[in-house]
Design an enzyme around this catalytic site. Structure first.
Site, PDB file in Angstrom:
ATOM      1  CB  SER A 152       7.250   1.151   3.947  1.00 46.42           C
ATOM      2  OG  SER A 152       8.343   1.716   3.260  1.00 46.42           O
ATOM      3  CG  ASP A 251      10.929  -3.976  -0.776  1.00 44.05           C
ATOM      4  OD1 ASP A 251      11.683  -3.002  -0.942  1.00 44.05           O
ATOM      5  OD2 ASP A 251      10.114  -4.055   0.159  1.00 44.05           O
ATOM      6  CG  HIS A 281       8.542  -0.998  -0.833  1.00 45.19           C
ATOM      7  ND1 HIS A 281       9.034  -1.472   0.354  1.00 45.19           N
ATOM      8  CD2 HIS A 281       8.029   0.234  -0.566  1.00 45.19           C
ATOM      9  CE1 HIS A 281       8.844  -0.573   1.295  1.00 45.19           C
ATOM     10  NE2 HIS A 281       8.230   0.474   0.767  1.00 45.19           N
TER      11      HIS A 281
END
Length: 307
Positions: A152, A251, A281
């Site tokens: 991320s 995501d 995610h």
């Protein structure tokens, strides 16, 4: 297994709060209360970025191994939107990485926004990487066997770190693994990537939250045009490491992560792009019991052994 109707309704109900930094950090801190932490074979050390300390935590893959063993290294940068999470909250993730890849994992506890906005956290990561690649931590490390890895926001920092290393010329990463990375600077309705709209409302990480994270991370609007802030906008992606990009189907960051991989290829870099079906995610933090995490470890180990 696909996300069923009941799960979709539950996810939708959990996907509409704004970012509250204090509450987010309190919730993340719960993960630091890990009863298995005492069994992790770790070593704490630090580097300095100018006037402040950057803590590092080293994880060894076996409890009976010696620190002098020449393990290959995963230099890990955690996610959390640049504003939350820490080495402490990622203990289990990093211990699992060490165990299931047979690598030494070095986790960077970089400074968080908004108190320390861009580029301070990135510079922390750079100083940590420079120390690791330069063998300044009293660890026996082969620079050619170091892999940058982040998830991320950590994927964003890893990608930016590779660009910064190329530009400054003090060390040059050979491999990087970017797990559902944030690479772009626009998560509004004007984004060119369909996943922002398709997955940006009902799957926990929303497009609105992404815009808020970016606002907290940047120090000025000029940062939006800085490739170290958003690597996808870089005009030159040459001389980048061999790269594995792993994205999640549901995501909002999916398409920009894959687009970054395609752009790396256009500049002659060796890239693998893999999408985990039915994943959200943040799934990588679920641990090895998750089918999606096991699939990811298969991809990661195949990539690491391919060098």
């Amino acid at each position: 297994m696909a996300i069923n109707k009941a799960m979709r309704l539950a996810l939708k109900a959990l996907s509409y709060s704004d970012i509250d930094v204090r509450k987010s950090r309190m919730l993340a801190g719960i993960k630091a209360l890990d009863p298995l932490k005492i069994f992790y074979h770790t070593l704490d050390t630090k580097v300095y970025n100018r006037d402040h300390e950057v803590p590092l935590r080293v994880y060894l893959p076996e409890t009976d191994c010696e620190i002098e063993d020449p393990f290959p290294v995963l230099l890990f940068i955690h996610g959390g939107g640049w504003v939350t999470e820490s080495v402490e909250t990622y203990n289990k993730v990093c211990a699992d990485l060490a165990r299931h890849t047979s690598h030494m994992v070095i986790s960077i506890d970089y400074s968080l926004a908004p108190e320390y906005p861009f580029p301070i956290g990135l510079e922390d990561c750079y100083e940590a990487a420079k120390a690791v690649y330069g063998n300044h931590l009293l660890l026996k490390v082969n620079p050619k066997r170091i892999t940058l890895i982040g998830d991320s926001a950590g994927g964003n920092l890893a990608a930016a770190l590779s660009l910064m290393a190329r530009d400054r010329g003090e060390f040059l990463p050979q491999r990087q693994i970017l797990i559902y990375p944030c690479t772009n600077n626009d998560h509004s309705e004007t984004s060119p990537y369909p996943s922002v709209r398709e997955n940006g409302t009902d799957y926990l990480l929303t497009a609105k939250k992404l815009q808020q994270y970016l606002a907290l991370y940047r120090s000025s609007d000029e940062d939006l045009s800085n490739p170290y802030f958003a690597p996808l906008i870089a005009k030159d992606l040459s001389r980048q490491p061999r790269t594995l990009i792993i994205t999640a189907q549901y995501d909002p960051l999916r398409d920009e992560g894959e687009a970054y991989g395609e752009k790396l290829r256009q500049f002659g870099n060796e890239v693998e792009i893999r999408r985990i079906r039915n994943a959200l995610h943040g799934y990588f933090a679920l641990g090895i019991q998750s089918r999606h995490v096991r699939q990811s470890y298969q991809l990661i180990n195949h990539f690491l052994k391919g060098v």
